[in-house]
Scaffold this active site. Structure first.
Site, mmCIF file in Angstrom:
data_model
loop_
_atom_site.group_PDB
_atom_site.id
_atom_site.type_symbol
_atom_site.label_atom_id
_atom_site.label_comp_id
_atom_site.label_asym_id
_atom_site.label_seq_id
_atom_site.Cartn_x
_atom_site.Cartn_y
_atom_site.Cartn_z
ATOM 1 C CB SER A 139 3.062 -7.523 6.447
ATOM 2 O OG SER A 139 2.752 -6.800 7.502
ATOM 3 C CE1 TYR A 152 -2.576 -8.047 5.816
ATOM 4 C CE2 TYR A 152 -0.847 -8.045 7.541
ATOM 5 C CZ TYR A 152 -1.436 -7.468 6.474
ATOM 6 O OH TYR A 152 -0.543 -6.771 5.533
HETATM 7 P P1 NAD Z 1 -5.145 -1.631 -0.976
HETATM 8 O O1 NAD Z 1 -6.351 -2.208 -0.184
HETATM 9 O O2 NAD Z 1 -4.925 -0.166 -1.301
HETATM 10 O O3 NAD Z 1 -4.727 -2.680 -2.288
HETATM 11 C C1 NAD Z 1 -5.025 -4.198 -2.196
HETATM 12 C C2 NAD Z 1 -5.089 -4.314 -3.916
HETATM 13 O O4 NAD Z 1 -5.157 -5.555 -3.731
HETATM 14 C C3 NAD Z 1 -6.271 -3.689 -4.349
HETATM 15 O O5 NAD Z 1 -5.820 -3.471 -5.624
HETATM 16 C C4 NAD Z 1 -7.078 -4.879 -4.549
HETATM 17 O O6 NAD Z 1 -8.300 -4.885 -5.657
HETATM 18 C C5 NAD Z 1 -6.407 -6.048 -4.661
HETATM 19 N N1 NAD Z 1 -6.874 -7.340 -4.259
HETATM 20 C C6 NAD Z 1 -7.639 -7.580 -3.319
HETATM 21 N N2 NAD Z 1 -8.170 -8.701 -3.318
HETATM 22 C C7 NAD Z 1 -8.089 -9.242 -4.519
HETATM 23 C C8 NAD Z 1 -8.356 -10.502 -4.939
HETATM 24 N N3 NAD Z 1 -8.965 -11.359 -4.643
HETATM 25 N N4 NAD Z 1 -7.921 -10.716 -6.243
HETATM 26 C C9 NAD Z 1 -6.999 -9.776 -6.848
HETATM 27 N N5 NAD Z 1 -6.763 -8.833 -6.348
HETATM 28 C C10 NAD Z 1 -7.176 -8.300 -5.136
HETATM 29 O O7 NAD Z 1 -3.855 -2.335 0.160
HETATM 30 P P2 NAD Z 1 -2.427 -1.750 0.201
HETATM 31 O O8 NAD Z 1 -2.169 -1.267 1.713
HETATM 32 O O9 NAD Z 1 -1.978 -1.274 -0.958
HETATM 33 O O10 NAD Z 1 -1.694 -3.392 0.468
HETATM 34 C C11 NAD Z 1 -1.022 -3.909 -0.654
HETATM 35 C C12 NAD Z 1 -0.171 -5.187 0.051
HETATM 36 O O11 NAD Z 1 0.780 -4.607 1.077
HETATM 37 C C13 NAD Z 1 -0.927 -6.119 0.629
HETATM 38 O O12 NAD Z 1 -0.432 -7.231 0.537
HETATM 39 C C14 NAD Z 1 -0.749 -5.749 2.361
HETATM 40 O O13 NAD Z 1 -0.916 -6.819 3.074
HETATM 41 C C15 NAD Z 1 0.477 -5.251 2.279
HETATM 42 N N6 NAD Z 1 1.085 -4.395 3.461
HETATM 43 C C16 NAD Z 1 0.203 -3.190 3.445
HETATM 44 C C17 NAD Z 1 0.494 -2.393 4.553
HETATM 45 C C18 NAD Z 1 -0.030 -0.975 5.019
HETATM 46 O O14 NAD Z 1 0.337 -0.474 5.832
HETATM 47 N N7 NAD Z 1 -0.836 -0.384 3.788
HETATM 48 C C19 NAD Z 1 1.705 -2.716 5.222
HETATM 49 C C20 NAD Z 1 2.398 -3.982 5.372
HETATM 50 C C21 NAD Z 1 2.056 -4.468 4.185
#
Ligand code: NAD
Length: 257
Positions: A139, A152
């Site tokens: 991130s 985080y």
């Molecule tokens: P999201 O909530 O849409 O998806 C998260 C996924 O992780 C889901 O499929 C969920 O079921 C899974 N998950 C959560 N806890 C879990 C567990 N204990 N075991 C197995 N699976 C689990 O979120 P996203 O925004 O798509 O995030 C995905 C990644 O990208 C994360 O690591 C997040 O930190 C990172 N990220 C997101 C953003 C953003 O703006 N959305 C920015 C930077 C980084």
């Protein structure tokens, strides 16, 4: 050459699902994972759309034994796992003095330790096959801090350290490892933050997006998941062996400031 296999954690929602679609379009076998109740159906629909083989595992990243089982089942079904994408992640927003101990432990496990345990499980087979590509979805918060996101930010900074060590240990075996550092991407994880921030600033959701959520982006747009998918495909490619140990921002210019 037989189709390559990619294992993507958290791939039944958001960024992980977008990455899975990109790899399916490129004809990889996909090992899906995630806690969504309809995970099976989500995975099957993508596999059907792109006509690729797949597996779905509901392994919970809080439990190391479940991660290990997912790897074993994936290796059994496909014989090889060529690309690992550590993507699953959760967030909790609170001042440090009120941050629940269990939330700290869980965020470190899901966002950081799961990447270590899966890398550990796949390092040996990847070394044996003399090919491996490991992509950690970190991130912008792997590079910068924001207040109230202690667990985080700590976990994502940790992911960048793990990425560098994996790159060094993998280098002699044609295993690369890189981190992608997205700014804000419109996913369920961010939708929840939009709702919370609109409430706490007492403004509408459409106002909260440019003024609060995208405040640090020079480009006032969400990062498209398709861009993260395409970059992941490049990092997974044969040609990317010398592209290793990096943290690549896709953050609308946040890191340029
Ligand atoms: P999201 O909530 O849409 O998806 C998260 C996924 O992780 C889901 O499929 C969920 O079921 C899974 N998950 C959560 N806890 C879990 C567990 N204990 N075991 C197995 N699976 C689990 O979120 P996203 O925004 O798509 O995030 C995905 C990644 O990208 C994360 O690591 C997040 O930190 C990172 N990220 C997101 C953003 C953003 O703006 N959305 C920015 C930077 C980084």
């Amino acid at each position: 050459m037989a189709a390559r296999t990619v294992l993507i954690t958290g791939s039944t929602s958001g960024i992980g699902l977008g990455i899975a679609r990109a790899f399916a379009k490129a004809k990889y076998n996909i090992i899906f994972n995630g806690l969504e109740k309809n995970g099976h159906e989500i995975a099957a629909a993508v596999a059907k759309e792109f006509q690729v083989d797949h597996m779905y595992s509901p392994a919970n990243a809080l439990h190391t034994d479940q991660l290990r089982t997912m790897v074993d089942e994936g290796l059994k079904q496909f014989n090889h796992i060529d690309v690992l994408i550590n993507n699953c992640g959760v967030q909790h927003v609170s001042p440090i003095e009120n941050f629940p101990d269990q939330k700290w432990e869980d965020i470190l496990r899901v966002n950081l330790s799961s990447a270590f345990f899966l890398t550990k499980a796949l390092m040996k087979p990847m070394k044996t096959q003399q090919f491996g590509r490991i992509i950690n979805i970190a991130s912008a918060h792997g590079l910068f801090a924001s207040e109230y996101k202690s667990a985080y930010v700590a976990a994502k900074h940790g992911v960048l350290g793990l990425t560098k060590v994996t790159a060094l240990e993998g280098a002699p075996f044609n295993i690369n490892c890189n981190a992608i550092c997205p700014g804000y991407v419109r996913t369920p994880l961010v939708d929840a933050q939009i709702r919370d921030q609109a409430k706490s600033h007492d403004i509408s959701e459409s106002e909260v997006i440019p003024r609060v959520i995208l405040q640090k982006h020079a480009v006032k747009k969400f990062v498209p998941v398709e861009l993260i998918g395409r970059l992941s495909l490049l990092l997974a490619d044969e040609i990317s062996a010398t592209l290793t140990g990096t943290a690549i921002p896709i953050d609308g210019g946040w890191s340029a400031q």
